[in-house]
Motif scaffolding. Structure first.
Motif, PDB file in Angstrom:
ATOM      1  N   LEU A  78       0.349  -1.482   0.027  1.00  0.00           N
ATOM      2  CA  LEU A  78       0.049  -0.067  -0.297  1.00  0.00           C
ATOM      3  C   LEU A  78       1.001   1.503   0.080  1.00  0.00           C
ATOM      4  CD1 LEU A  78      -2.968   1.097  -0.223  1.00  0.00           C
ATOM      5  CD2 LEU A  78      -2.857   0.872   2.766  1.00  0.00           C
ATOM      6  N   VAL A  79       1.876   1.647   0.409  1.00  0.00           N
ATOM      7  CA  VAL A  79       2.872   2.362   0.685  1.00  0.00           C
ATOM      8  C   VAL A  79       3.065   2.441  -0.799  1.00  0.00           C
ATOM      9  CG1 VAL A  79       5.096   3.562   1.781  1.00  0.00           C
ATOM     10  CG2 VAL A  79       3.480   2.297   2.832  1.00  0.00           C
ATOM     11  N   GLY A  80       3.875   1.760  -1.578  1.00  0.00           N
ATOM     12  CA  GLY A  80       4.244   1.777  -3.144  1.00  0.00           C
ATOM     13  C   GLY A  80       2.983   2.276  -3.998  1.00  0.00           C
ATOM     14  N   ILE A  81       1.971   2.426  -3.744  1.00  0.00           N
ATOM     15  CA  ILE A  81       0.523   2.402  -4.954  1.00  0.00           C
ATOM     16  C   ILE A  81      -0.210   3.825  -4.300  1.00  0.00           C
ATOM     17  CG2 ILE A  81      -0.976   1.415  -5.510  1.00  0.00           C
ATOM     18  CD1 ILE A  81      -0.660  -1.259  -5.208  1.00  0.00           C
ATOM     19  N   ARG A  82      -0.450   3.205  -2.797  1.00  0.00           N
ATOM     20  CA  ARG A  82      -1.736   4.899  -2.695  1.00  0.00           C
ATOM     21  C   ARG A  82      -0.632   6.050  -1.401  1.00  0.00           C
ATOM     22  NH1 ARG A  82      -7.331   1.978  -2.447  1.00  0.00           N
ATOM     23  NH2 ARG A  82      -7.393   3.847  -0.528  1.00  0.00           N
ATOM     24  N   PRO A  83       0.608   6.304  -1.439  1.00  0.00           N
ATOM     25  CA  PRO A  83       1.265   6.654  -0.065  1.00  0.00           C
ATOM     26  C   PRO A  83       0.358   7.530   0.575  1.00  0.00           C
ATOM     27  CG  PRO A  83       2.208   7.784  -2.015  1.00  0.00           C
ATOM     28  CD  PRO A  83       1.003   6.076  -2.698  1.00  0.00           C
ATOM     29  N   GLY A  84      -0.267   7.887   0.429  1.00  0.00           N
ATOM     30  CA  GLY A  84      -1.085   9.151   1.026  1.00  0.00           C
ATOM     31  C   GLY A  84      -2.267   8.569   1.881  1.00  0.00           C
ATOM     32  N   ASP A  85      -2.709   7.129   1.628  1.00  0.00           N
ATOM     33  CA  ASP A  85      -4.012   6.155   2.335  1.00  0.00           C
ATOM     34  C   ASP A  85      -2.813   5.621   3.198  1.00  0.00           C
ATOM     35  OD1 ASP A  85      -5.401   7.400   1.060  1.00  0.00           O
ATOM     36  OD2 ASP A  85      -5.968   6.054  -0.374  1.00  0.00           O
ATOM     37  N   ALA A  86      -1.663   5.091   3.116  1.00  0.00           N
ATOM     38  CA  ALA A  86      -0.718   4.584   4.200  1.00  0.00           C
ATOM     39  C   ALA A  86      -0.240   4.904   4.970  1.00  0.00           C
ATOM     40  CB  ALA A  86       0.343   3.548   3.200  1.00  0.00           C
ATOM     41  N   VAL A  87      -1.549   5.732   5.898  1.00  0.00           N
ATOM     42  CA  VAL A  87      -0.138   6.251   7.350  1.00  0.00           C
ATOM     43  C   VAL A  87      -1.825   5.774   7.829  1.00  0.00           C
ATOM     44  CG1 VAL A  87      -0.231   8.320   8.530  1.00  0.00           C
ATOM     45  CG2 VAL A  87       0.257   7.979   5.743  1.00  0.00           C
ATOM     46  N   GLY A  88      -1.524   5.162   9.252  1.00  0.00           N
ATOM     47  CA  GLY A  88      -2.382   5.409  10.658  1.00  0.00           C
ATOM     48  C   GLY A  88      -2.978   6.381  11.218  1.00  0.00           C
ATOM     49  N   MET A  89      -3.462   6.151  11.900  1.00  0.00           N
ATOM     50  CA  MET A  89      -3.808   7.427  13.382  1.00  0.00           C
ATOM     51  C   MET A  89      -2.711   7.867  13.958  1.00  0.00           C
ATOM     52  SD  MET A  89      -7.717   8.958  14.739  1.00  0.00           S
ATOM     53  CE  MET A  89      -7.891  10.741  15.561  1.00  0.00           C
ATOM     54  N   ASN A  90      -1.808   7.970  13.994  1.00  0.00           N
ATOM     55  CA  ASN A  90      -0.699   8.156  14.983  1.00  0.00           C
ATOM     56  C   ASN A  90      -0.764   9.595  15.687  1.00  0.00           C
ATOM     57  OD1 ASN A  90      -0.151   5.798  13.786  1.00  0.00           O
ATOM     58  ND2 ASN A  90       1.166   6.827  11.874  1.00  0.00           N
ATOM     59  N   GLU A  91      -1.647   9.731  15.924  1.00  0.00           N
ATOM     60  CA  GLU A  91      -1.502  11.416  16.250  1.00  0.00           C
ATOM     61  C   GLU A  91      -2.767  11.860  16.698  1.00  0.00           C
ATOM     62  OE1 GLU A  91       0.440  14.733  14.645  1.00  0.00           O
ATOM     63  OE2 GLU A  91       2.584  13.788  14.768  1.00  0.00           O
ATOM     64  N   ASP A  92      -3.280  12.336  17.658  1.00  0.00           N
ATOM     65  CA  ASP A  92      -4.648  13.380  18.578  1.00  0.00           C
ATOM     66  C   ASP A  92      -4.884  14.432  17.376  1.00  0.00           C
ATOM     67  OD1 ASP A  92      -4.063  11.129  20.201  1.00  0.00           O
ATOM     68  OD2 ASP A  92      -3.877  12.812  21.603  1.00  0.00           O
ATOM     69  N   VAL A  93      -5.840  14.527  17.517  1.00  0.00           N
ATOM     70  CA  VAL A  93      -6.098  15.678  16.615  1.00  0.00           C
ATOM     71  C   VAL A  93      -7.072  16.173  17.887  1.00  0.00           C
ATOM     72  CG1 VAL A  93      -8.625  17.065  15.113  1.00  0.00           C
ATOM     73  CG2 VAL A  93      -7.429  14.515  14.169  1.00  0.00           C
ATOM     74  N   VAL A  94      -5.753  17.910  17.486  1.00  0.00           N
ATOM     75  CA  VAL A  94      -5.666  18.467  18.317  1.00  0.00           C
ATOM     76  C   VAL A  94      -7.322  19.995  18.400  1.00  0.00           C
ATOM     77  CG1 VAL A  94      -5.176  19.959  20.802  1.00  0.00           C
ATOM     78  CG2 VAL A  94      -4.189  17.573  19.415  1.00  0.00           C
ATOM     79  N   GLY A  95      -7.622  20.783  18.612  1.00  0.00           N
ATOM     80  CA  GLY A  95      -8.534  21.595  18.056  1.00  0.00           C
ATOM     81  C   GLY A  95      -7.410  23.240  18.822  1.00  0.00           C
ATOM     82  N   PRO A  96      -7.561  24.536  18.572  1.00  0.00           N
ATOM     83  CA  PRO A  96      -7.181  25.800  19.326  1.00  0.00           C
ATOM     84  C   PRO A  96      -7.216  25.961  20.968  1.00  0.00           C
ATOM     85  CG  PRO A  96      -8.375  26.205  17.381  1.00  0.00           C
ATOM     86  CD  PRO A  96      -8.939  24.666  16.864  1.00  0.00           C
ATOM     87  N   ASP A  97      -8.731  25.225  20.839  1.00  0.00           N
ATOM     88  CA  ASP A  97      -9.179  25.365  22.598  1.00  0.00           C
ATOM     89  C   ASP A  97      -8.852  24.693  23.610  1.00  0.00           C
ATOM     90  OD1 ASP A  97     -10.796  23.527  21.468  1.00  0.00           O
ATOM     91  OD2 ASP A  97     -12.609  24.858  21.810  1.00  0.00           O
TER      92      ASP A  97
END
Length: 299
Positions: free
Chosen positions: A62-81
Motif C-alpha cells: 500500500l505504501v508504494g501504490i497509495r502513499p497518502g492512504d498508508a498512514v494510520g491515526m498516529n497523532e491526536d487531532v487537537v483543536g485550538p481550544d
C-alpha cells in the motif's frame, strides 16, 4: 474486484468490533494471509458478515501504490481550544455483524481464537442498531449516505480497498437532555423528527452538518459511507463511528474541521459527546483478500 460484502450488508442488527495488535515476529504477508483466510471462512459458514481492516502501514504494497492512504491515526487531532480526538491506533480491526447476538458472539469468539497465534486482542465492543436508523441522540444517522449503487464505488475505488475511520464517542446524556429541541436541532443542523437540513440562513456555522461537509477544490462534496451503531448501557453509552472513504484525506479533513483546526470553529456536537478512541484501517477489496488467501501456506 469489489468491496468486502459486510461493508454493504445493511439491515444487520447486532455488531461486534475487535482491535488487535500483531505479535512480535509476524510479518505483513503472514498477517494478511491469516486475516483473509479467517474472514472468508466465517463469512461463508457462520451466518455472519466479517469485515477486516489492517493498519495501513502494514498492508503489503500500500505504501508504494497509495502513499497518502498508508498512514494510520498516529497523532491526536487537537483543536485550538485544546479539544482532543485521541489516536489509539491498533494493527487489526475486525467488524462482525449479523441478525442475532448469538451468531455474532459465536463468530467473534471463533475469530479471536483463530487469530490468537498471530495477534493479541486489545479491545472488543458490542454495538446494535437503535430505532432502525437513529443514534442515541435521537437523530437519524447517515442521512447523507450515498445510494447503495454509489456506495459500492465509494468503498472499492478502482477495484482496490477503502480507508475506514473507527472512533468510539461517549455521549453526555444529561447535557444533551438539558438542551431543548430547537437547541439540539441547531447543534446537529437538521430537524430531529425527519432529518431535514436547516435552511442556510438558519444553519449555525458550528452545527455538525456545517463542520462535517468536506468539499474538493472545485466545490464538489466529498462523500463517505457511515455504518455507525449504538453501544453501551443507559448509564454509559454512545456511538461507534465507522466511516468508509476512498481516501484518508477527506476523513482527516472532517476530523480537523470538527475540532476547529484552521478556523477555530468547533463542532457543537463535541460539546455533548467525547471521543474515546480513533484509528484508520485499510479495508482491502475481495480481490486483494483472495490474493493473500491463495498465498497462505497453511491452506
Amino acid at each position: 474486484m469489489t468491496a468486502q460484502p459486510g461493508v454493504l450488508a445493511f439491515g444487520t442488527t447486532d455488531h461486534c468490533y475487535l482491535e488487535l495488535s500483531v505479535r512480535q515476529g509476524v510479518d505483513a504477508a503472514r498477517l494478511a494471509a491469516a486475516v483473509a483466510a479467517q474472514t472468508e471462512s466465517l463469512s461463508t459458514t457462520g451466518g455472519v458478515n466479517v469485515v477486516v481492516g489492517v493498519r495501513p502501514e502494514l498492508w503489503p504494497g500500500l505504501v508504494g501504490i497509495r502513499p497518502g492512504d498508508a498512514v494510520g491515526m498516529n497523532e491526536d487531532v487537537v483543536g485550538p481550544d485544546g479539544f482532543r480526538m485521541p489516536a489509539t491506533q491498533h494493527d487489526v480491526w475486525l467488524w462482525v455483524s449479523g441478525g442475532s447476538r448469538t451468531a455474532v458472539f459465536d463468530a467473534t469468539a471463533a475469530l479471536a481464537a483463530a487469530l490468537a497465534p498471530i495477534a493479541s486482542l486489545d479491545s472488543e465492543l458490542a454495538g446494535w442498531v437503535y430505532q432502525q436508523d437513529r443514534d442515541l441522540t435521537g437523530f437519524i444517522d447517515g442521512t447523507e449516505n450515498p445510494s447503495a449503487f454509489e456506495a459500492a464505488d465509494l468503498v472499492a475505488p478502482g477495484g482496490s480497498g477503502s480507508v475506514v475511520l473507527v472512533q468510539v464517542w461517549q455521549h453526555d446524556g444529561a447535557a444533551l437532555a438539558a438542551l431543548d429541541r430547537e437547541a439540539q436541532e441547531a447543534m446537529i443542523g437538521r430537524t430531529k423528527a425527519d432529518s431535514i437540513e436547516l435552511p442556510a440562513g438558519v444553519m449555525p456555522p458550528t452545527s455538525h452538518v456545517s463542520r462535517t461537509v468536506v468539499t474538493a477544490a472545485d466545490g464538489e462534496e466529498l462523500h463517505i459511507l457511515r455504518r455507525n451503531t449504538a453501544y453501551g448501557t443507559p448509564a454509559s453509552h454512545g456511538t461507534v463511528f465507522v466511516g468508509f472513504s476512498p481516501d484518508r484525506s477527506r476523513l482527516q479533513t472532517m476530523l480537523e474541521r470538527m475540532a476547529g483546526v484552521g478556523d477555530g470553529i468547533r463542532d457543537a456536537l463535541t460539546r455533548v459527546t467525547t471521543p474515546l478512541t480513533g484509528g484508520y484501517y485499510y479495508v482491502p477489496s475481495l480481490g486483494e483478500l483472495a490474493a493473500h488467501t491463495a498465498a497462505d501456506p497453511d491452506r
